[in-house]
Write an enzyme that holds these catalytic residues in place. Sequence first.
Site, PDB file in Angstrom:
ATOM      1  N   LYS A  22      19.737  -2.038 -10.215  1.00  0.00           N
ATOM      2  CA  LYS A  22      19.553  -1.661 -11.613  1.00  0.00           C
ATOM      3  C   LYS A  22      19.252  -0.170 -11.747  1.00  0.00           C
ATOM      4  O   LYS A  22      19.816   0.524 -12.609  1.00  0.00           O
ATOM      5  CB  LYS A  22      18.397  -2.463 -12.230  1.00  0.00           C
ATOM      6  CG  LYS A  22      18.165  -2.155 -13.703  1.00  0.00           C
ATOM      7  CD  LYS A  22      16.778  -2.530 -14.177  1.00  0.00           C
ATOM      8  CE  LYS A  22      15.757  -1.507 -13.749  1.00  0.00           C
ATOM      9  NZ  LYS A  22      14.501  -1.548 -14.545  1.00  0.00           N
ATOM     10  N   ASN A  23      18.351   0.335 -10.905  1.00  0.00           N
ATOM     11  CA  ASN A  23      17.940   1.733 -11.016  1.00  0.00           C
ATOM     12  C   ASN A  23      19.038   2.711 -10.627  1.00  0.00           C
ATOM     13  O   ASN A  23      18.926   3.908 -10.893  1.00  0.00           O
ATOM     14  CB  ASN A  23      16.688   1.980 -10.172  1.00  0.00           C
ATOM     15  CG  ASN A  23      15.452   1.344 -10.775  1.00  0.00           C
ATOM     16  OD1 ASN A  23      15.432   0.993 -11.955  1.00  0.00           O
ATOM     17  ND2 ASN A  23      14.422   1.179  -9.973  1.00  0.00           N
ATOM     18  N   ARG A 101      12.904   2.909 -20.744  1.00  0.00           N
ATOM     19  CA  ARG A 101      12.661   4.315 -20.456  1.00  0.00           C
ATOM     20  C   ARG A 101      13.907   5.046 -19.960  1.00  0.00           C
ATOM     21  O   ARG A 101      14.096   6.226 -20.239  1.00  0.00           O
ATOM     22  CB  ARG A 101      11.540   4.433 -19.423  1.00  0.00           C
ATOM     23  CG  ARG A 101      11.186   5.871 -19.133  1.00  0.00           C
ATOM     24  CD  ARG A 101       9.913   6.015 -18.354  1.00  0.00           C
ATOM     25  NE  ARG A 101       9.565   7.420 -18.316  1.00  0.00           N
ATOM     26  CZ  ARG A 101       8.949   8.073 -19.274  1.00  0.00           C
ATOM     27  NH1 ARG A 101       8.597   7.428 -20.368  1.00  0.00           N
ATOM     28  NH2 ARG A 101       8.696   9.354 -19.179  1.00  0.00           N
ATOM     29  N   CYS A 125       8.152  -0.239 -19.568  1.00  0.00           N
ATOM     30  CA  CYS A 125       6.939  -0.892 -19.083  1.00  0.00           C
ATOM     31  C   CYS A 125       5.722  -0.004 -19.325  1.00  0.00           C
ATOM     32  O   CYS A 125       5.771   1.220 -19.164  1.00  0.00           O
ATOM     33  CB  CYS A 125       7.041  -1.176 -17.588  1.00  0.00           C
ATOM     34  SG  CYS A 125       8.195  -2.499 -17.178  1.00  0.00           S
ATOM     35  N   ARG A 130       3.999   8.717 -17.756  1.00  0.00           N
ATOM     36  CA  ARG A 130       5.358   9.099 -17.348  1.00  0.00           C
ATOM     37  C   ARG A 130       6.028  10.036 -18.359  1.00  0.00           C
ATOM     38  O   ARG A 130       7.034   9.715 -18.966  1.00  0.00           O
ATOM     39  CB  ARG A 130       6.225   7.854 -17.118  1.00  0.00           C
ATOM     40  CG  ARG A 130       5.688   6.967 -16.033  1.00  0.00           C
ATOM     41  CD  ARG A 130       6.706   5.965 -15.552  1.00  0.00           C
ATOM     42  NE  ARG A 130       6.952   4.923 -16.528  1.00  0.00           N
ATOM     43  CZ  ARG A 130       7.824   3.939 -16.345  1.00  0.00           C
ATOM     44  NH1 ARG A 130       8.523   3.880 -15.240  1.00  0.00           N
ATOM     45  NH2 ARG A 130       7.985   3.019 -17.253  1.00  0.00           N
ATOM     46  N   PRO A 131       5.457  11.222 -18.576  1.00  0.00           N
ATOM     47  CA  PRO A 131       5.993  12.130 -19.593  1.00  0.00           C
ATOM     48  C   PRO A 131       7.370  12.649 -19.221  1.00  0.00           C
ATOM     49  O   PRO A 131       7.784  12.610 -18.056  1.00  0.00           O
ATOM     50  CB  PRO A 131       4.962  13.268 -19.615  1.00  0.00           C
ATOM     51  CG  PRO A 131       4.366  13.251 -18.246  1.00  0.00           C
ATOM     52  CD  PRO A 131       4.320  11.803 -17.845  1.00  0.00           C
ATOM     53  N   VAL A 132       8.091  13.164 -20.242  1.00  0.00           N
ATOM     54  CA  VAL A 132       9.448  13.664 -20.028  1.00  0.00           C
ATOM     55  C   VAL A 132       9.485  15.188 -19.980  1.00  0.00           C
ATOM     56  O   VAL A 132      10.549  15.783 -20.059  1.00  0.00           O
ATOM     57  CB  VAL A 132      10.402  13.163 -21.141  1.00  0.00           C
ATOM     58  CG1 VAL A 132      10.492  11.649 -21.103  1.00  0.00           C
ATOM     59  CG2 VAL A 132       9.942  13.645 -22.518  1.00  0.00           C
ATOM     60  N   ASP A 133       8.327  15.815 -19.831  1.00  0.00           N
ATOM     61  CA  ASP A 133       8.296  17.277 -19.878  1.00  0.00           C
ATOM     62  C   ASP A 133       9.117  17.913 -18.759  1.00  0.00           C
ATOM     63  O   ASP A 133       9.700  18.987 -18.950  1.00  0.00           O
ATOM     64  CB  ASP A 133       6.852  17.798 -19.847  1.00  0.00           C
ATOM     65  CG  ASP A 133       6.082  17.333 -18.621  1.00  0.00           C
ATOM     66  OD1 ASP A 133       6.263  16.175 -18.216  1.00  0.00           O
ATOM     67  OD2 ASP A 133       5.300  18.135 -18.075  1.00  0.00           O
ATOM     68  N   LEU A 134       9.202  17.271 -17.588  1.00  0.00           N
ATOM     69  CA  LEU A 134       9.999  17.852 -16.510  1.00  0.00           C
ATOM     70  C   LEU A 134      11.483  17.842 -16.847  1.00  0.00           C
ATOM     71  O   LEU A 134      12.211  18.766 -16.480  1.00  0.00           O
ATOM     72  CB  LEU A 134       9.761  17.097 -15.204  1.00  0.00           C
ATOM     73  CG  LEU A 134       8.349  17.157 -14.617  1.00  0.00           C
ATOM     74  CD1 LEU A 134       8.329  16.543 -13.227  1.00  0.00           C
ATOM     75  CD2 LEU A 134       7.835  18.591 -14.557  1.00  0.00           C
ATOM     76  N   ASP A 315       7.466   0.181  -6.593  1.00  0.00           N
ATOM     77  CA  ASP A 315       8.077  -1.004  -7.189  1.00  0.00           C
ATOM     78  C   ASP A 315       7.949  -2.251  -6.312  1.00  0.00           C
ATOM     79  O   ASP A 315       8.342  -3.340  -6.727  1.00  0.00           O
ATOM     80  CB  ASP A 315       9.562  -0.746  -7.489  1.00  0.00           C
ATOM     81  CG  ASP A 315       9.757   0.069  -8.752  1.00  0.00           C
ATOM     82  OD1 ASP A 315       8.761   0.307  -9.457  1.00  0.00           O
ATOM     83  OD2 ASP A 315      10.901   0.466  -9.038  1.00  0.00           O
ATOM     84  N   ILE A 337       1.436   6.525  -7.548  1.00  0.00           N
ATOM     85  CA  ILE A 337       2.586   6.913  -8.373  1.00  0.00           C
ATOM     86  C   ILE A 337       2.290   6.722  -9.855  1.00  0.00           C
ATOM     87  O   ILE A 337       2.456   7.643 -10.659  1.00  0.00           O
ATOM     88  CB  ILE A 337       3.840   6.111  -7.972  1.00  0.00           C
ATOM     89  CG1 ILE A 337       4.104   6.254  -6.459  1.00  0.00           C
ATOM     90  CG2 ILE A 337       5.044   6.595  -8.770  1.00  0.00           C
ATOM     91  CD1 ILE A 337       4.369   7.651  -5.991  1.00  0.00           C
ATOM     92  N   ARG A 407      14.591  -8.066 -17.099  1.00  0.00           N
ATOM     93  CA  ARG A 407      15.013  -6.670 -17.114  1.00  0.00           C
ATOM     94  C   ARG A 407      15.470  -6.194 -15.745  1.00  0.00           C
ATOM     95  O   ARG A 407      16.267  -5.252 -15.649  1.00  0.00           O
ATOM     96  CB  ARG A 407      13.879  -5.769 -17.606  1.00  0.00           C
ATOM     97  CG  ARG A 407      13.546  -5.907 -19.086  1.00  0.00           C
ATOM     98  CD  ARG A 407      12.486  -4.891 -19.502  1.00  0.00           C
ATOM     99  NE  ARG A 407      12.855  -3.565 -19.048  1.00  0.00           N
ATOM    100  CZ  ARG A 407      12.008  -2.702 -18.493  1.00  0.00           C
ATOM    101  NH1 ARG A 407      10.745  -3.028 -18.295  1.00  0.00           N
ATOM    102  NH2 ARG A 407      12.429  -1.513 -18.111  1.00  0.00           N
TER     103      ARG A 407
END
Length: 428
Positions: A22-23, A101, A125, A130-134, A315, A337, A407
């Site tokens: 999936k990933n 996400r 989840c 888990r910010p998206v700033d990067l 995971d 993590i 999922r």
Amino acid sequence: MDRILVRGGHPLNGDIHISGAKNAALPLMVATLLTDESLELANIPHLVDISQMAKLLAQFGVELNINGNPKAGSEDGRLLTLTTRNVTSTEAPYDIVRKMRASFLVFGPLLARAGQARVSLPGGCAIGARPVDLHLKALEAMGAEIVLEEGYVSAKAPYGLTGARVAFPFVSVGATENALMAASLARGETVLENVAREPEISDLAECLIAMGAQIEGHGTSTIHVQGQDRLHAAHHRVLPDRIETGTYAMAPAMAGGSVFLKGARVDLIGALLPVLRQAGIHVEETEDGLFVSDKGGRHKAVDIETEPYPGFPTDLQAQFMALMSTAIGTSHIKEVIFENRFMHVPELTRMGADITVDGQMAHVKGVDHLKGAQVMATDLRASVSLVLAAMAAEGETVVNRVYHLDRGFERIEEKLGACGASIERIKE
């Protein structure tokens, strides 16, 4: 809302075919936005997240065609053909993005192909910020003008993106994937430093190369990308799911029995195998999969710490905790993590597990046996850890809120049931 009923005490014997990852499949699907020609993806798993991504891509004018409907035991994954002749919209709405996400991965490709993008901040989840700033800093370095407004990220690059040197302050899989796809259409060379090294990123890079991208260094901490004017059609097979592989490798250790994991790639789960062997589980590598056998019962306690690839995967942490809940001795599990990834602990304790949490560390004191109970899935990986625990428990366990499970695990009740597990889905 569906539930899963599991009756413990049934050993596993048989074959389990490992589905496409999936990933890996999700960013590969997004890569279609980079070309006006068709992208064929084989070995696509049948999962809720895949359907959600298909729905999101259709929002942008992507034409999708899928063939194949594999049953339990089949080795033929589905073939998905995606074609984006024209990008008809550059907005990813909240109602779709909030559910997954990985939806934020469309941001870079939309910006690179269409010169603009407006994407809702993501959901998924609840296992940490888990910010998206990067993601944003990488695209800003390539020349994007970015504004955050009303829960959306809006960006413009009317003259296209330009190659740049991007040094990530810490490893991020999603930011690496977003930057890698955007750089494929940027002018000049992009150098991505301190990138994630997960196999799913190498799989994405190989697909992009098949589409005409020039990429070197994937699988290492530095990736070089020579941007192209356009990418073209390609065919790519999704690699097998290493998290599903690791999960099912622990299943016979919990329930007893022997299972052959068909299509599993041992090189993808290198950090798990020595841990399983240290616990006393028999693992044998073959040319076409992985053989795992165990008499069931109690194993040796083993300590782990989650790390970015190639370390022990976060995971698989919940599944390993379920395994250690009946081990001889006390295992110490450190999660570095995600800050909220011990939410399965209260549910395991409902089944009789003896677990205490101190910050990033969980101390798991093995008990003689677990007992069936009503439990609730809190996130994708936690849900499958409860299924594993239930197979080793006395009596019946009902796992609620299994939409999390759907999922990321394809036909789990069919795969385990075909090997002898007493597991069924209760439709609501």
